[in-house]
Design a protein around this motif. Structure first.
Motif, PDB file in Angstrom:
ATOM      1  N   LEU A  94     -13.596   8.394  18.064  1.00  0.00           N
ATOM      2  CA  LEU A  94     -13.027   9.705  17.760  1.00  0.00           C
ATOM      3  C   LEU A  94     -11.505   9.607  17.803  1.00  0.00           C
ATOM      4  N   ALA A  95     -10.871  10.096  16.761  1.00  0.00           N
ATOM      5  CA  ALA A  95      -9.420  10.110  16.695  1.00  0.00           C
ATOM      6  C   ALA A  95      -8.942  11.545  16.870  1.00  0.00           C
ATOM      7  N   SER A  96      -7.890  11.728  17.627  1.00  0.00           N
ATOM      8  CA  SER A  96      -7.370  13.072  17.891  1.00  0.00           C
ATOM      9  C   SER A  96      -6.789  13.672  16.619  1.00  0.00           C
ATOM     10  N   GLY A  97      -6.636  14.972  16.635  1.00  0.00           N
ATOM     11  CA  GLY A  97      -6.074  15.674  15.488  1.00  0.00           C
ATOM     12  C   GLY A  97      -6.736  17.017  15.318  1.00  0.00           C
ATOM     13  N   ASP A  98      -6.290  17.770  14.336  1.00  0.00           N
ATOM     14  CA  ASP A  98      -6.846  19.079  14.038  1.00  0.00           C
ATOM     15  C   ASP A  98      -7.235  19.105  12.560  1.00  0.00           C
ATOM     16  N   PRO A  99      -8.500  18.772  12.269  1.00  0.00           N
ATOM     17  CA  PRO A  99      -9.602  18.495  13.202  1.00  0.00           C
ATOM     18  C   PRO A  99      -9.596  17.045  13.672  1.00  0.00           C
ATOM     19  N   ALA A 100     -10.466  16.762  14.642  1.00  0.00           N
ATOM     20  CA  ALA A 100     -10.656  15.373  15.064  1.00  0.00           C
ATOM     21  C   ALA A 100     -11.434  14.646  13.967  1.00  0.00           C
ATOM     22  N   VAL A 101     -11.319  13.327  13.953  1.00  0.00           N
ATOM     23  CA  VAL A 101     -12.011  12.520  12.949  1.00  0.00           C
ATOM     24  C   VAL A 101     -12.900  11.504  13.652  1.00  0.00           C
ATOM     25  N   MET A 102     -14.146  11.423  13.223  1.00  0.00           N
ATOM     26  CA  MET A 102     -15.053  10.399  13.733  1.00  0.00           C
ATOM     27  C   MET A 102     -15.103   9.266  12.721  1.00  0.00           C
ATOM     28  N   GLN A 103     -14.669   8.086  13.146  1.00  0.00           N
ATOM     29  CA  GLN A 103     -14.692   6.887  12.313  1.00  0.00           C
ATOM     30  C   GLN A 103     -15.969   6.125  12.667  1.00  0.00           C
ATOM     31  N   ILE A 104     -16.885   6.002  11.712  1.00  0.00           N
ATOM     32  CA  ILE A 104     -18.187   5.386  11.965  1.00  0.00           C
ATOM     33  C   ILE A 104     -18.276   4.053  11.237  1.00  0.00           C
ATOM     34  N   LEU A 105     -18.587   2.998  11.979  1.00  0.00           N
ATOM     35  CA  LEU A 105     -18.782   1.678  11.393  1.00  0.00           C
ATOM     36  C   LEU A 105     -20.257   1.530  11.040  1.00  0.00           C
ATOM     37  N   THR A 106     -20.542   1.299   9.772  1.00  0.00           N
ATOM     38  CA  THR A 106     -21.930   1.181   9.342  1.00  0.00           C
ATOM     39  C   THR A 106     -22.432  -0.241   9.607  1.00  0.00           C
ATOM     40  N   PRO A 107     -23.736  -0.427   9.749  1.00  0.00           N
ATOM     41  CA  PRO A 107     -24.274  -1.740  10.155  1.00  0.00           C
ATOM     42  C   PRO A 107     -24.128  -2.816   9.098  1.00  0.00           C
ATOM     43  N   ALA A 108     -24.089  -4.060   9.548  1.00  0.00           N
ATOM     44  CA  ALA A 108     -23.988  -5.187   8.624  1.00  0.00           C
ATOM     45  C   ALA A 108     -25.214  -5.259   7.716  1.00  0.00           C
ATOM     46  N   SER A 109     -26.320  -4.655   8.146  1.00  0.00           N
ATOM     47  CA  SER A 109     -27.560  -4.682   7.375  1.00  0.00           C
ATOM     48  C   SER A 109     -27.594  -3.619   6.276  1.00  0.00           C
ATOM     49  N   ARG A 110     -26.497  -2.897   6.096  1.00  0.00           N
ATOM     50  CA  ARG A 110     -26.455  -1.839   5.081  1.00  0.00           C
ATOM     51  C   ARG A 110     -26.662  -2.427   3.690  1.00  0.00           C
ATOM     52  N   ASP A 111     -27.039  -1.561   2.754  1.00  0.00           N
ATOM     53  CA  ASP A 111     -27.194  -1.978   1.365  1.00  0.00           C
ATOM     54  C   ASP A 111     -25.837  -2.420   0.812  1.00  0.00           C
ATOM     55  N   ALA A 112     -25.883  -3.345  -0.136  1.00  0.00           N
ATOM     56  CA  ALA A 112     -24.647  -3.923  -0.669  1.00  0.00           C
ATOM     57  C   ALA A 112     -23.714  -2.875  -1.272  1.00  0.00           C
ATOM     58  N   GLY A 113     -24.256  -1.808  -1.811  1.00  0.00           N
ATOM     59  CA  GLY A 113     -23.415  -0.804  -2.445  1.00  0.00           C
ATOM     60  C   GLY A 113     -22.900   0.273  -1.521  1.00  0.00           C
ATOM     61  N   ASP A 114     -23.240   0.191  -0.235  1.00  0.00           N
ATOM     62  CA  ASP A 114     -22.837   1.217   0.717  1.00  0.00           C
ATOM     63  C   ASP A 114     -21.526   0.864   1.409  1.00  0.00           C
ATOM     64  N   PRO A 115     -20.743   1.863   1.798  1.00  0.00           N
ATOM     65  CA  PRO A 115     -19.453   1.601   2.451  1.00  0.00           C
ATOM     66  C   PRO A 115     -19.613   1.050   3.859  1.00  0.00           C
ATOM     67  N   GLY A 116     -18.638   0.265   4.289  1.00  0.00           N
ATOM     68  CA  GLY A 116     -18.677  -0.307   5.633  1.00  0.00           C
ATOM     69  C   GLY A 116     -18.185   0.662   6.691  1.00  0.00           C
ATOM     70  N   ILE A 117     -17.424   1.659   6.281  1.00  0.00           N
ATOM     71  CA  ILE A 117     -16.875   2.656   7.206  1.00  0.00           C
ATOM     72  C   ILE A 117     -16.985   4.012   6.535  1.00  0.00           C
ATOM     73  N   ILE A 118     -17.415   5.024   7.283  1.00  0.00           N
ATOM     74  CA  ILE A 118     -17.391   6.385   6.772  1.00  0.00           C
ATOM     75  C   ILE A 118     -16.665   7.268   7.784  1.00  0.00           C
ATOM     76  N   TYR A 119     -16.225   8.425   7.323  1.00  0.00           N
ATOM     77  CA  TYR A 119     -15.438   9.319   8.176  1.00  0.00           C
ATOM     78  C   TYR A 119     -16.029  10.723   8.168  1.00  0.00           C
ATOM     79  N   VAL A 120     -16.115  11.299   9.360  1.00  0.00           N
ATOM     80  CA  VAL A 120     -16.690  12.626   9.537  1.00  0.00           C
ATOM     81  C   VAL A 120     -15.698  13.510  10.289  1.00  0.00           C
TER      82      VAL A 120
END
Length: 212
Positions: A94-120
């Motif tokens: 979680l990164a501080s801010g207004d709003p806060a941001v959740m940086q999520i690292l996706t698994p190495a087993s993800r599909d080839a076309g999927d992103p390695g990091i997503i943000y919420v």
């Protein structure tokens, strides 16, 4: 794609093609200073119209409840083993801010076309006596308005929102800086909560300690 990541995307009414990603993590431990802290324990992020009893065993909840165990650095969910424990995990910060941001690292087993990091985006709505988040608005950083990113390829604009760039051969987009990412988060919050039945923004809430 892991089931817990799929749950996050589906719960928000989106697919990975809608997500803003990055070539490397945009936030570090420095950005976590003064960031809100989610209360550890069992959480739900129910989809619209989902019916279940929070008091019942989490193992009995329908998929639409999107239950997950939240720790200081992981979202643990997906399928359960013979003991009833969740079996899949995603690391986050979680990164501080207004709003806060959740940086999520996706698994190495993800599909080839999927992103390695997503943000919420995370906007706290309630907290416990210790200041830990117990309820929050959650929404995904999108590459453009949801009506566009959810449409057929021909409907997607050649030019994405400012500060975002397409990835050759991929369907998601990339933010190169925190500034671009935070701007995408801000725009996406407005798109996510319009008071419509198909809003993709949801409310996540803490249920209880433990994972069952």
């Amino acid at each position: 794609m892991s089931r817990i990541l799929t749950a996050i995307l589906l719960a928000l009414g989106l697919g990975a093609c809608a997500a803003v990603s990055s070539d490397r993590p945009l936030f570090t431990a420095i950005d976590a200073r003064d960031a809100p802290v989610a209360r550890p324990g069992l959480w739900v992020m129910p989809s619209a119209g989902c019916r279940f009893s929070p008091r019942a065993s989490a193992a009995s909840w329908p998929d639409c409840a999107n239950g997950a165990l939240v720790t200081a650095a992981s979202l643990i969910g997906g399928k359960r083993d013979a003991t009833g424990a969740f079996t899949e995990a995603l690391s986050y910060q979680l990164a501080s801010g207004d709003p806060a941001v959740m940086q999520i690292l996706t698994p190495a087993s993800r599909d080839a076309g999927d992103p390695g990091i997503i943000y919420v985006g995370i906007r706290p709505l309630a907290a416990d006596a210790e200041g830990q988040i117990t309820q929050a608005r959650v929404w995904m950083a999108l590459c453009g308005p949801p009506a566009i990113v959810a449409g057929p390829p021909a409907a997607k604009p050649a030019k994405l929102s400012p500060g975002l760039t397409p990835v050759k051969g991929k369907t998601y987009c990339v933010a190169k800086t925190q500034t671009a990412l935070r701007a995408a988060i801000a725009r996406s919050e407005a798109w996510a909560f319009q008071g419509k039945p198909d809003d993709f923004g949801l409310i996540a809430r803490w249920v209880r300690d433990g994972e069952k």
